[in-house]
Design a protein around this motif. Structure first.
Motif, mmCIF file in Angstrom:
data_model
loop_
_atom_site.group_PDB
_atom_site.id
_atom_site.type_symbol
_atom_site.label_atom_id
_atom_site.label_comp_id
_atom_site.label_asym_id
_atom_site.label_seq_id
_atom_site.Cartn_x
_atom_site.Cartn_y
_atom_site.Cartn_z
ATOM 1 N N UNK A 1 0.816 -1.208 0.000
ATOM 2 C CA UNK A 1 0.000 0.000 0.000
ATOM 3 C C UNK A 1 0.854 1.266 0.000
ATOM 4 N N UNK A 2 1.879 1.325 0.841
ATOM 5 C CA UNK A 2 2.742 2.509 0.881
ATOM 6 C C UNK A 2 3.452 2.712 -0.450
ATOM 7 N N UNK A 3 3.876 1.627 -1.072
ATOM 8 C CA UNK A 3 4.515 1.708 -2.387
ATOM 9 C C UNK A 3 3.519 2.214 -3.436
ATOM 10 N N UNK A 4 2.280 1.736 -3.370
ATOM 11 C CA UNK A 4 1.238 2.188 -4.303
ATOM 12 C C UNK A 4 0.972 3.685 -4.122
ATOM 13 N N UNK A 5 0.934 4.164 -2.864
ATOM 14 C CA UNK A 5 0.752 5.593 -2.600
ATOM 15 C C UNK A 5 1.905 6.398 -3.205
ATOM 16 N N UNK A 6 3.121 5.941 -2.955
ATOM 17 C CA UNK A 6 4.298 6.657 -3.467
ATOM 18 C C UNK A 6 4.293 6.699 -4.990
ATOM 19 N N UNK A 7 3.964 5.569 -5.612
ATOM 20 C CA UNK A 7 3.920 5.503 -7.077
ATOM 21 C C UNK A 7 2.834 6.423 -7.636
ATOM 22 N N UNK A 8 1.684 6.469 -6.985
ATOM 23 C CA UNK A 8 0.599 7.342 -7.436
ATOM 24 C C UNK A 8 1.032 8.807 -7.390
ATOM 25 N N UNK A 9 1.738 9.171 -6.349
ATOM 26 C CA UNK A 9 2.223 10.560 -6.246
ATOM 27 C C UNK A 9 3.289 10.854 -7.298
ATOM 28 N N UNK A 10 4.188 9.902 -7.522
ATOM 29 C CA UNK A 10 5.282 10.092 -8.484
ATOM 30 C C UNK A 10 4.784 10.190 -9.918
ATOM 31 N N UNK A 11 3.746 9.454 -10.264
ATOM 32 C CA UNK A 11 3.267 9.393 -11.642
ATOM 33 C C UNK A 11 2.243 10.467 -11.969
ATOM 34 N N UNK A 12 2.056 11.404 -11.105
ATOM 35 C CA UNK A 12 0.981 12.375 -11.296
ATOM 36 C C UNK A 12 1.362 13.491 -12.265
ATOM 37 N N UNK A 13 0.775 13.456 -13.477
ATOM 38 C CA UNK A 13 0.973 14.537 -14.450
ATOM 39 C C UNK A 13 -0.293 14.903 -15.219
ATOM 40 N N UNK A 14 -1.444 14.340 -14.911
ATOM 41 C CA UNK A 14 -2.713 14.756 -15.518
ATOM 42 C C UNK A 14 -3.805 14.657 -14.451
ATOM 43 N N UNK A 15 -4.966 15.266 -14.669
ATOM 44 C CA UNK A 15 -6.002 15.232 -13.627
ATOM 45 C C UNK A 15 -6.375 13.808 -13.204
ATOM 46 N N UNK A 16 -6.544 13.624 -11.900
ATOM 47 C CA UNK A 16 -6.879 12.313 -11.352
ATOM 48 C C UNK A 16 -8.188 11.801 -11.943
ATOM 49 N N UNK A 17 -9.185 12.673 -12.070
ATOM 50 C CA UNK A 17 -10.468 12.221 -12.600
ATOM 51 C C UNK A 17 -10.317 11.733 -14.039
ATOM 52 N N UNK A 18 -9.524 12.414 -14.842
ATOM 53 C CA UNK A 18 -9.300 11.983 -16.227
ATOM 54 C C UNK A 18 -8.625 10.625 -16.254
ATOM 55 N N UNK A 19 -7.625 10.452 -15.413
ATOM 56 C CA UNK A 19 -6.917 9.172 -15.339
ATOM 57 C C UNK A 19 -7.871 8.051 -14.918
ATOM 58 N N UNK A 20 -8.565 8.244 -13.802
ATOM 59 C CA UNK A 20 -9.426 7.181 -13.273
ATOM 60 C C UNK A 20 -10.598 6.874 -14.194
ATOM 61 N N UNK A 21 -11.236 7.903 -14.747
ATOM 62 C CA UNK A 21 -12.380 7.659 -15.620
ATOM 63 C C UNK A 21 -11.949 7.056 -16.952
ATOM 64 N N UNK A 22 -10.672 7.075 -17.230
ATOM 65 C CA UNK A 22 -10.144 6.415 -18.409
ATOM 66 C C UNK A 22 -9.905 4.926 -18.207
ATOM 67 N N UNK A 23 -10.014 4.455 -16.965
ATOM 68 C CA UNK A 23 -9.866 3.023 -16.680
ATOM 69 C C UNK A 23 -11.207 2.349 -16.972
ATOM 70 N N UNK A 24 -11.275 1.506 -17.997
ATOM 71 C CA UNK A 24 -12.560 0.917 -18.391
ATOM 72 C C UNK A 24 -13.253 0.120 -17.282
ATOM 73 N N UNK A 25 -12.509 -0.462 -16.377
ATOM 74 C CA UNK A 25 -13.092 -1.284 -15.315
ATOM 75 C C UNK A 25 -12.959 -0.619 -13.946
ATOM 76 N N UNK A 26 -12.963 0.704 -13.919
ATOM 77 C CA UNK A 26 -12.764 1.436 -12.667
ATOM 78 C C UNK A 26 -13.656 0.945 -11.526
ATOM 79 N N UNK A 27 -14.968 0.800 -11.709
ATOM 80 C CA UNK A 27 -15.794 0.351 -10.576
ATOM 81 C C UNK A 27 -15.355 -1.024 -10.051
ATOM 82 N N UNK A 28 -15.016 -1.930 -10.961
ATOM 83 C CA UNK A 28 -14.569 -3.263 -10.547
ATOM 84 C C UNK A 28 -13.249 -3.184 -9.790
ATOM 85 N N UNK A 29 -12.320 -2.361 -10.294
ATOM 86 C CA UNK A 29 -11.022 -2.210 -9.633
ATOM 87 C C UNK A 29 -11.180 -1.631 -8.239
#
Length: 136
Positions: A98-126
């Motif tokens: 979990x801590x690694x996932x948090x760190x990676x999410x912060x490091x990879x941030x270069x576009x709006x979070x909503x755009x990124x997440x809503x671009x995941x076709x299976x977001x609700x399942x994930x």
């Protein structure tokens, strides 16, 4: 054992419900399986928390713009957690990472979070799978 997060499980479940309602109408924004980068406007989001009571909303406005607004209204920590929950649900990380996932999410941030997440076709399942993996 459940983990402690800044983002409530009820808020994630509400996002899941709204994402399911709009997911069929959202375009797939990734080309050739390449995921977009995400970004947090840390100046705007630092210590911001405007969504008290969202999980208890009474109305059923399941528009994409409302879902984007809800996600964009999260503060940096909450947005990072939401991305990490999706990644855990997708199988990129497990609860122990979990801590690694948090760190990676912060490091990879270069576009709006909503755009990124809503671009995941299976977001609700994930998100649902991530909540389950984290015992939330």
């Amino acid at each position: 054992m459940a983990v402690e997060l800044a983002l409530s499980a009820d808020t994630v479940r509400m996002i899941v419900q709204k994402a399911r309602a709009v997911s069929e109408s959202l375009p797939d924004t990734y080309e050739d399986g390449h995921e977009g980068d995400l970004s947090f406007d840390t100046e705007k989001l630092e210590n911001v928390h405007h969504h008290d009571g969202l999980a208890e909303e009474e109305h059923d406005d399941f528009s994409e713009s409302e879902l984007r607004e809800i996600i964009d209204d999260l503060n940096v920590d909450e947005a990072t957690e939401l991305v990490a929950i999706a990644w855990i649900g997708r199988g990129d990380y497990d609860q122990g990472d979990l801590d690694l996932a948090f760190a990676e999410a912060r490091e990879r941030s270069t576009s709006p979070v909503s755009t990124y997440l809503l671009g995941l076709p299976l977001l609700p399942d994930y998100l649902e799978a991530g909540l389950e993996a984290l015992n939330l």
